[in-house]
Design a protein around this motif. Sequence first.
Motif, PDB file in Angstrom:
ATOM      1  N   ALA A   1       0.826  -1.211   0.000  1.00  0.00           N
ATOM      2  CA  ALA A   1       0.000   0.000   0.000  1.00  0.00           C
ATOM      3  C   ALA A   1       0.858   1.258   0.000  1.00  0.00           C
ATOM      4  O   ALA A   1       0.548   2.220  -0.712  1.00  0.00           O
ATOM      5  CB  ALA A   1      -0.926  -0.014   1.210  1.00  0.00           C
ATOM      6  N   GLU A   2       1.952   1.252   0.784  1.00  0.00           N
ATOM      7  CA  GLU A   2       2.775   2.460   0.875  1.00  0.00           C
ATOM      8  C   GLU A   2       3.326   2.865  -0.487  1.00  0.00           C
ATOM      9  O   GLU A   2       3.283   4.035  -0.866  1.00  0.00           O
ATOM     10  CB  GLU A   2       3.954   2.265   1.840  1.00  0.00           C
ATOM     11  N   SER A   3       3.844   1.908  -1.230  1.00  0.00           N
ATOM     12  CA  SER A   3       4.455   2.218  -2.523  1.00  0.00           C
ATOM     13  C   SER A   3       3.419   2.685  -3.532  1.00  0.00           C
ATOM     14  O   SER A   3       3.671   3.605  -4.319  1.00  0.00           O
ATOM     15  CB  SER A   3       5.191   0.998  -3.059  1.00  0.00           C
ATOM     16  N   THR A   4       2.255   2.068  -3.519  1.00  0.00           N
ATOM     17  CA  THR A   4       1.198   2.480  -4.433  1.00  0.00           C
ATOM     18  C   THR A   4       0.712   3.887  -4.101  1.00  0.00           C
ATOM     19  O   THR A   4       0.576   4.728  -4.989  1.00  0.00           O
ATOM     20  CB  THR A   4       0.034   1.467  -4.397  1.00  0.00           C
ATOM     21  N   VAL A   5       0.501   4.154  -2.822  1.00  0.00           N
ATOM     22  CA  VAL A   5       0.062   5.490  -2.407  1.00  0.00           C
ATOM     23  C   VAL A   5       1.127   6.525  -2.754  1.00  0.00           C
ATOM     24  O   VAL A   5       0.810   7.610  -3.267  1.00  0.00           O
ATOM     25  CB  VAL A   5      -0.288   5.511  -0.899  1.00  0.00           C
ATOM     26  N   GLU A   6       2.391   6.223  -2.509  1.00  0.00           N
ATOM     27  CA  GLU A   6       3.468   7.173  -2.816  1.00  0.00           C
ATOM     28  C   GLU A   6       3.559   7.457  -4.307  1.00  0.00           C
ATOM     29  O   GLU A   6       3.778   8.600  -4.711  1.00  0.00           O
ATOM     30  CB  GLU A   6       4.808   6.667  -2.290  1.00  0.00           C
ATOM     31  N   ALA A   7       3.396   6.436  -5.138  1.00  0.00           N
ATOM     32  CA  ALA A   7       3.422   6.643  -6.587  1.00  0.00           C
ATOM     33  C   ALA A   7       2.285   7.568  -7.004  1.00  0.00           C
ATOM     34  O   ALA A   7       2.485   8.521  -7.765  1.00  0.00           O
ATOM     35  CB  ALA A   7       3.335   5.306  -7.319  1.00  0.00           C
ATOM     36  N   ILE A   8       1.094   7.294  -6.491  1.00  0.00           N
ATOM     37  CA  ILE A   8      -0.071   8.117  -6.836  1.00  0.00           C
ATOM     38  C   ILE A   8       0.121   9.549  -6.345  1.00  0.00           C
ATOM     39  O   ILE A   8      -0.116  10.506  -7.089  1.00  0.00           O
ATOM     40  CB  ILE A   8      -1.364   7.494  -6.273  1.00  0.00           C
ATOM     41  N   LEU A   9       0.560   9.718  -5.100  1.00  0.00           N
ATOM     42  CA  LEU A   9       0.754  11.068  -4.555  1.00  0.00           C
ATOM     43  C   LEU A   9       1.821  11.840  -5.327  1.00  0.00           C
ATOM     44  O   LEU A   9       1.666  13.035  -5.595  1.00  0.00           O
ATOM     45  CB  LEU A   9       1.107  11.004  -3.073  1.00  0.00           C
ATOM     46  N   ALA A  10       2.917  11.162  -5.674  1.00  0.00           N
ATOM     47  CA  ALA A  10       3.983  11.835  -6.423  1.00  0.00           C
ATOM     48  C   ALA A  10       3.476  12.306  -7.779  1.00  0.00           C
ATOM     49  O   ALA A  10       3.708  13.455  -8.177  1.00  0.00           O
ATOM     50  CB  ALA A  10       5.180  10.902  -6.598  1.00  0.00           C
ATOM     51  N   LEU A  11       2.768  11.432  -8.470  1.00  0.00           N
ATOM     52  CA  LEU A  11       2.289  11.800  -9.800  1.00  0.00           C
ATOM     53  C   LEU A  11       1.165  12.834  -9.726  1.00  0.00           C
ATOM     54  O   LEU A  11       1.100  13.733 -10.563  1.00  0.00           O
ATOM     55  CB  LEU A  11       1.861  10.551 -10.565  1.00  0.00           C
ATOM     56  N   GLN A  12       0.312  12.758  -8.705  1.00  0.00           N
ATOM     57  CA  GLN A  12      -0.732  13.769  -8.547  1.00  0.00           C
ATOM     58  C   GLN A  12      -0.158  15.125  -8.132  1.00  0.00           C
ATOM     59  O   GLN A  12      -0.711  16.161  -8.481  1.00  0.00           O
ATOM     60  CB  GLN A  12      -1.760  13.328  -7.510  1.00  0.00           C
ATOM     61  N   SER A  13       0.945  15.107  -7.416  1.00  0.00           N
ATOM     62  CA  SER A  13       1.503  16.371  -6.925  1.00  0.00           C
ATOM     63  C   SER A  13       2.020  17.264  -8.049  1.00  0.00           C
ATOM     64  O   SER A  13       2.160  18.464  -7.862  1.00  0.00           O
ATOM     65  CB  SER A  13       2.604  16.119  -5.894  1.00  0.00           C
ATOM     66  N   ILE A  14       2.277  16.675  -9.211  1.00  0.00           N
ATOM     67  CA  ILE A  14       2.756  17.505 -10.325  1.00  0.00           C
ATOM     68  C   ILE A  14       1.627  17.896 -11.279  1.00  0.00           C
ATOM     69  O   ILE A  14       1.883  18.482 -12.327  1.00  0.00           O
ATOM     70  CB  ILE A  14       3.914  16.823 -11.087  1.00  0.00           C
ATOM     71  N   ASP A  15       0.389  17.593 -10.911  1.00  0.00           N
ATOM     72  CA  ASP A  15      -0.765  17.939 -11.757  1.00  0.00           C
ATOM     73  C   ASP A  15      -0.798  19.399 -12.161  1.00  0.00           C
ATOM     74  O   ASP A  15      -1.187  19.725 -13.274  1.00  0.00           O
ATOM     75  CB  ASP A  15      -2.081  17.607 -11.046  1.00  0.00           C
ATOM     76  N   ARG A  16      -0.422  20.292 -11.264  1.00  0.00           N
ATOM     77  CA  ARG A  16      -0.548  21.719 -11.557  1.00  0.00           C
ATOM     78  C   ARG A  16       0.644  22.272 -12.348  1.00  0.00           C
ATOM     79  O   ARG A  16       0.684  23.463 -12.643  1.00  0.00           O
ATOM     80  CB  ARG A  16      -0.739  22.498 -10.263  1.00  0.00           C
ATOM     81  N   ILE A  17       1.601  21.430 -12.684  1.00  0.00           N
ATOM     82  CA  ILE A  17       2.762  21.885 -13.452  1.00  0.00           C
ATOM     83  C   ILE A  17       2.464  21.688 -14.936  1.00  0.00           C
ATOM     84  O   ILE A  17       2.313  20.556 -15.391  1.00  0.00           O
ATOM     85  CB  ILE A  17       4.033  21.126 -13.034  1.00  0.00           C
ATOM     86  N   PRO A  18       2.338  22.771 -15.704  1.00  0.00           N
ATOM     87  CA  PRO A  18       1.962  22.655 -17.119  1.00  0.00           C
ATOM     88  C   PRO A  18       2.895  21.738 -17.905  1.00  0.00           C
ATOM     89  O   PRO A  18       4.116  21.875 -17.856  1.00  0.00           O
ATOM     90  CB  PRO A  18       2.059  24.094 -17.637  1.00  0.00           C
ATOM     91  N   GLY A  19       2.295  20.777 -18.598  1.00  0.00           N
ATOM     92  CA  GLY A  19       3.051  19.884 -19.475  1.00  0.00           C
ATOM     93  C   GLY A  19       3.751  18.730 -18.796  1.00  0.00           C
ATOM     94  O   GLY A  19       4.273  17.847 -19.470  1.00  0.00           O
ATOM     95  N   ALA A  20       3.778  18.700 -17.479  1.00  0.00           N
ATOM     96  CA  ALA A  20       4.535  17.659 -16.772  1.00  0.00           C
ATOM     97  C   ALA A  20       4.008  16.267 -17.075  1.00  0.00           C
ATOM     98  O   ALA A  20       4.787  15.349 -17.350  1.00  0.00           O
ATOM     99  CB  ALA A  20       4.534  17.917 -15.270  1.00  0.00           C
ATOM    100  N   HIS A  21       2.702  16.092 -17.044  1.00  0.00           N
ATOM    101  CA  HIS A  21       2.150  14.764 -17.299  1.00  0.00           C
ATOM    102  C   HIS A  21       2.434  14.306 -18.723  1.00  0.00           C
ATOM    103  O   HIS A  21       2.739  13.135 -18.950  1.00  0.00           O
ATOM    104  CB  HIS A  21       0.653  14.721 -16.993  1.00  0.00           C
ATOM    105  N   ASP A  22       2.360  15.208 -19.691  1.00  0.00           N
ATOM    106  CA  ASP A  22       2.660  14.833 -21.067  1.00  0.00           C
ATOM    107  C   ASP A  22       4.108  14.374 -21.204  1.00  0.00           C
ATOM    108  O   ASP A  22       4.394  13.397 -21.890  1.00  0.00           O
ATOM    109  CB  ASP A  22       2.388  15.999 -22.023  1.00  0.00           C
ATOM    110  N   ARG A  23       5.023  15.069 -20.544  1.00  0.00           N
ATOM    111  CA  ARG A  23       6.432  14.673 -20.621  1.00  0.00           C
ATOM    112  C   ARG A  23       6.654  13.324 -19.937  1.00  0.00           C
ATOM    113  O   ARG A  23       7.417  12.490 -20.424  1.00  0.00           O
ATOM    114  CB  ARG A  23       7.308  15.762 -20.017  1.00  0.00           C
ATOM    115  N   LEU A  24       5.983  13.083 -18.816  1.00  0.00           N
ATOM    116  CA  LEU A  24       6.126  11.791 -18.142  1.00  0.00           C
ATOM    117  C   LEU A  24       5.507  10.668 -18.971  1.00  0.00           C
ATOM    118  O   LEU A  24       6.048   9.570 -19.017  1.00  0.00           O
ATOM    119  CB  LEU A  24       5.517  11.841 -16.747  1.00  0.00           C
ATOM    120  N   LYS A  25       4.391  10.941 -19.626  1.00  0.00           N
ATOM    121  CA  LYS A  25       3.779   9.927 -20.501  1.00  0.00           C
ATOM    122  C   LYS A  25       4.729   9.540 -21.626  1.00  0.00           C
ATOM    123  O   LYS A  25       4.822   8.366 -22.006  1.00  0.00           O
ATOM    124  CB  LYS A  25       2.463  10.435 -21.082  1.00  0.00           C
ATOM    125  N   LYS A  26       5.438  10.502 -22.181  1.00  0.00           N
ATOM    126  CA  LYS A  26       6.401  10.202 -23.247  1.00  0.00           C
ATOM    127  C   LYS A  26       7.501   9.278 -22.733  1.00  0.00           C
ATOM    128  O   LYS A  26       7.967   8.392 -23.447  1.00  0.00           O
ATOM    129  CB  LYS A  26       7.005  11.490 -23.811  1.00  0.00           C
TER     130      LYS A  26
END
Length: 142
Positions: A109-134
């Motif tokens: 659970a800890e690792s899954t929650v940390e992965a989700i929190l880390a990726l959600q924490s960059i939601d407000r950074i423009p373009g970050a998710h697109d670059r990570l998807k690439k």
Amino acid sequence: LEKPQYIAAARLCADNWWHNKTPGDLTGGKEAEIAYAIGSVTSGMAALQKATHEQKDADEAERWASWMVGNNGAKAIMCDPFSGRGYDGIDSVQTPHGRRFSVSVNSGAESTVEAILALQSIDRIPGAHDRLKKRIVALLPE
């Protein structure tokens, strides 16, 4: 981070510690890299960026989050993009031919929650998710 003294303390920590480190540095580069170490730094850098609006903090938050998608010793995706589970970390062993990395696909659970929190924490950074998807697409087998 709404109080100036909190922002100043976070800035001091970021400038003198996190901006100069890599995930392997958290363990001296000799031990395992673990998801919850990465998640907390990513979330902290994203919170600092929200408070300061500084691009360098956005870049650092994204750099730390990129550990989840291949910017790590094993060059491996550390969260399953289909199920959402996060893997525990990366083991590191010194061999006569150099350091060898392997992914621990345990996913508590800890690792899954940390992965989700880390990726959600960059939601407000423009373009970050697109670059990570690439990064994810580049690592997926054809």
